[in-house]
Design an enzyme around this catalytic site. Structure first.
Site, PDB file in Angstrom:
ATOM      1  N   GLY A  15     -34.062  21.507  10.746  1.00 50.82           N
ATOM      2  CA  GLY A  15     -33.555  22.442   9.747  1.00 50.82           C
ATOM      3  C   GLY A  15     -34.662  23.288   9.156  1.00 50.82           C
ATOM      4  CB  CYS A 132     -39.610  20.544  -4.003  1.00 50.77           C
ATOM      5  SG  CYS A 132     -38.048  20.567  -4.929  1.00 50.77           S
ATOM      6  N   PRO A 166     -27.962  21.745   2.393  1.00 48.00           N
ATOM      7  CG  PRO A 166     -26.517  21.896   4.215  1.00 48.00           C
ATOM      8  CD  PRO A 166     -27.767  22.481   3.654  1.00 48.00           C
ATOM      9  N   GLY A 167     -29.115  19.160   2.638  1.00 48.80           N
ATOM     10  CA  GLY A 167     -29.934  17.967   2.412  1.00 48.80           C
ATOM     11  C   GLY A 167     -30.367  17.841   0.966  1.00 48.80           C
ATOM     12  CB  THR A 168     -31.805  20.330  -1.402  1.00 48.39           C
ATOM     13  OG1 THR A 168     -32.939  20.623  -0.595  1.00 48.39           O
ATOM     14  CG2 THR A 168     -32.219  20.351  -2.863  1.00 48.39           C
TER      15      THR A 168
END
Length: 305
Positions: A15, A132, A166-168
């Site tokens: 991704g 992050c 989507p992952g975040t």
């Protein structure tokens, strides 16, 4: 291993994060050779780019990685998937002696922020890159805590909604929990809290981070500000878009000295847009970690030769 001067590496996750990390490594790595890209979507842009750039690719996930001809030579694996998937990935990779750099919030290994504690974990089988928000703010908490005790630290990470894939979004809970723990364990605060804000503004805004620390009332503001400035300089060595928005602010209150630091993180726009500093700081920190680990491996090989 690719030649005698670099350590072979692979990325799981094709991704945005995995693809940006691949491009960074191919452009800037001195000790790593990025040799494989793993995904689960055969139509992903990341896998297509990796194939064009000459990497071994598979869309069969972790099992596909194990079947690649180059797998035995790979020394370091970056996992840019999800916290849930990483648990299974790590279990398999450890069986094969691979060193893993985890860009998910799974936190199976020790938290690592390169400028703060990487030296202590260069030989760890698995290290976690926190989040992050953690990579952006924990250096500042540490900059304050190395001057004076920090009784409480709170960080607010504001990122462009468009940069939260989507992952975040699936890992929001893990983000807050992992970052809060790392503020204490790595940053040095007695207590920590993390908040993430998805900003829908158009055009998208670059990542903004606010760090609040409650230090001892008698702490020296000049020493703290100098420490913060020095830390920002050290982080910007591997994240060029990392900068202070204004001077460190101080306020004496009944509980102690309130320290407020305001940051901005602009991405390098290697693959992701410049406003996605939240993703850029993760890939930059992961690459810095991988480079140091690879350098250590190569040094050990030279000494044993």
């Amino acid at each position: 291993m690719s030649g005698a001067r670099k350590v072979s590496a692979a990325i799981i996750g094709s991704g945005n994060i995995g693809t940006d990390l691949m491009i960074k490594a191919l452009r800037h790595a001195s000790h790593l050779s990025m040799d494989a890209m793993v995904g689960i979507d055969p139509q992903s842009d990341g896998l297509a780019r990796a194939q064009r750039l000459g990497l071994a690719v598979t869309s069969d996930g972790i099992e596909g990685l194990l079947g690649l001809p180059c797998f035995d030579d790979i020394g370091i694996v970056f996992d840019a998937t999800s916290a849930g998937a990483h648990v299974a990935h790590d279990a398999l990779l450890r069986q094969h002696g691979k060193q893993v750099i985890d860009l998910t919030p799974a936190a199976l290994g020790p938290y690592v922020v390169p400028v703060v504690n990487l030296d202590a974990h260069l030989d760890a089988p698995n290290v976690n890159m926190v989040t992050c928000g953690g990579q952006a703010t924990i250096p500042i908490v540490r900059a304050v805590s190395r001057i004076a005790p920090v009784h409480y630290a709170e960080i607010v990470a504001s990122i462009a909604s468009k940069s939260a894939g989507p992952g975040t979004r699936a890992n929001i809970d893990e983000f807050t929990e992992t970052t809060s723990k790392a503020i204490v364990e790595v940053g040095g605060a007695a207590r920590g809290k993390a908040i993430i804000v998805l900003n829908p503004a158009e055009p998208p805004l670059v990542m903004r981070d606010t760090v609040y620390c409650l230090a001892d009332l008698g702490a020296d503001p000049e020493a703290i500000e100098a420490s913060v400035v020095q830390m920002v300089k050290e982080v910007s060595a591997y994240v060029p878009g990392y900068r202070l928005k204004q001077r460190t602010q101080f306020e004496r209150i009944d509980q102690g000295l309130k320290v407020s630091v305001f940051l901005e993180v602009e991405g390098a726009a290697h693959y992701l847009p410049a406003y996605a500093g939240n993703l850029d700081i993760m890939t930059s920190a992961a690459l810095a970690t991988g480079e140091r680990m690879a350098e250590r491996r190569l040094g050990a090989q030279r000494r044993s030769a």
